[in-house]
Motif scaffolding. Structure first.
Motif, PDB file in Angstrom:
ATOM      1  N   VAL A  30      38.541  34.725  32.785  1.00  0.00           N
ATOM      2  CA  VAL A  30      38.733  35.180  34.159  1.00  0.00           C
ATOM      3  C   VAL A  30      37.473  35.886  34.648  1.00  0.00           C
ATOM      4  CG1 VAL A  30      41.236  35.410  33.940  1.00  0.00           C
ATOM      5  CG2 VAL A  30      39.796  37.360  33.405  1.00  0.00           C
ATOM      6  N   VAL A  32      41.638  39.318  39.410  1.00  0.00           N
ATOM      7  CA  VAL A  32      40.801  38.289  38.795  1.00  0.00           C
ATOM      8  C   VAL A  32      41.193  36.900  39.274  1.00  0.00           C
ATOM      9  CG1 VAL A  32      40.289  39.613  36.703  1.00  0.00           C
ATOM     10  CG2 VAL A  32      42.306  38.158  36.773  1.00  0.00           C
ATOM     11  N   ASP A  76      40.860  30.109  29.541  1.00  0.00           N
ATOM     12  CA  ASP A  76      41.521  31.414  29.573  1.00  0.00           C
ATOM     13  C   ASP A  76      40.507  32.509  29.888  1.00  0.00           C
ATOM     14  OD1 ASP A  76      44.101  30.556  29.116  1.00  0.00           O
ATOM     15  OD2 ASP A  76      43.922  30.681  26.939  1.00  0.00           O
ATOM     16  N   ILE A 133      37.630  38.421  29.753  1.00  0.00           N
ATOM     17  CA  ILE A 133      36.744  38.756  30.850  1.00  0.00           C
ATOM     18  C   ILE A 133      35.463  39.288  30.225  1.00  0.00           C
ATOM     19  CG2 ILE A 133      37.725  41.082  31.112  1.00  0.00           C
ATOM     20  CD1 ILE A 133      37.229  40.759  34.178  1.00  0.00           C
ATOM     21  N   VAL A 136      43.778  36.825  28.149  1.00  0.00           N
ATOM     22  CA  VAL A 136      42.667  36.171  28.830  1.00  0.00           C
ATOM     23  C   VAL A 136      41.410  36.977  28.516  1.00  0.00           C
ATOM     24  CG1 VAL A 136      43.986  35.112  30.696  1.00  0.00           C
ATOM     25  CG2 VAL A 136      43.121  37.432  30.966  1.00  0.00           C
ATOM     26  N   VAL A 174      41.202  32.917  37.486  1.00  0.00           N
ATOM     27  CA  VAL A 174      41.060  32.172  36.236  1.00  0.00           C
ATOM     28  C   VAL A 174      40.139  30.988  36.461  1.00  0.00           C
ATOM     29  CG1 VAL A 174      42.280  30.902  34.433  1.00  0.00           C
ATOM     30  CG2 VAL A 174      43.377  32.857  35.527  1.00  0.00           C
ATOM     31  N   LYS A 175      39.143  30.823  35.583  1.00  0.00           N
ATOM     32  CA  LYS A 175      38.299  29.632  35.641  1.00  0.00           C
ATOM     33  C   LYS A 175      39.159  28.443  35.227  1.00  0.00           C
ATOM     34  CE  LYS A 175      33.744  31.590  34.794  1.00  0.00           C
ATOM     35  NZ  LYS A 175      32.542  31.500  33.958  1.00  0.00           N
ATOM     36  N   PHE A 200      47.372  38.504  31.433  1.00  0.00           N
ATOM     37  CA  PHE A 200      47.175  38.060  32.807  1.00  0.00           C
ATOM     38  C   PHE A 200      48.524  37.997  33.506  1.00  0.00           C
ATOM     39  CE2 PHE A 200      47.110  34.471  35.826  1.00  0.00           C
ATOM     40  CZ  PHE A 200      46.142  34.928  36.713  1.00  0.00           C
TER      41      PHE A 200
END
Length: 173
Positions: free
Chosen positions: A118, A109, A116, A95, A93, A111-112, A80
């Motif tokens: 996305v 992206v 980690d 996805i 990260v 990030v939530k 990331f």
């Protein structure tokens, strides 16, 4: 006796009772199918909002890019690279692997928070996040047409769902 008049008053009442029960049945059928359609649409919004909130409400969130380096199972990973103030670089990260994510490509992206994980951002990410609502619109259109007999509303729901799904497909390619 006049030929157009019923022979007795009791036969006239039976016709009224039949009409009243049919009206009551129609009312309850429309109410029940309306509740089912509303539940389907609520479930579509609920299913979409889990991802859409991160993509649409980006203030204070970590924005950046991920270069997908490996995919296994249901997830893809990659480094990331931050693009917003306060975001930190991460070596790996995750996805979600879908038709919209391919190994070797780079994606914008978000990030939530606290993870980690996305999700895709931008117009493609927004449309992709609302895909469950598009499916719910299509399903609700069948309920509205068949159960409520509201064909115009059903066509509007089906058209909206199809347009959302088509736009999402075109945007994430």
């Amino acid at each position: 006796m006049i030929p157009a008049m019923p022979a007795t008053a009791s036969t006239a009442r039976k016709g009224y009772a039949r009409h009243a029960s049919a009206s009551a049945w129609r009312y309850w059928r429309v109410a029940a199918m309306g509740a089912v359609a509303a539940l389907i649409l609520f479930a579509g919004v609920w299913g979409s909002w889990g991802t859409a909130q991160h993509v649409m409400l980006t203030r204070g969130r970590e924005l950046g890019t991920v270069a997908v380096t490996a995919c296994a199972g249901d997830t893809c990973t990659g480094p990331f690279r931050p693009m917003s103030a306060g975001a930190r670089a991460r070596a790996h990260v995750q996805i979600a692997r879908s038709v919209a994510v391919h190994q070797g490509r780079t994606y914008d992206v978000v990030v939530k928070p606290g993870t980690d994980v996305v999700v895709r951002s931008g117009p493609g990410g927004i449309l992709y996040a609302w895909v469950p609502l598009g499916g719910a619109l299509l399903l609700a259109s069948v309920v509205v047409a068949g159960g409520m007999r509201l064909t115009r509303l059903a066509w509007v729901l089906a058209g909206s769902g199809a347009a959302l799904l088509t736009a999402a497909f075109a945007a994430v390619r």
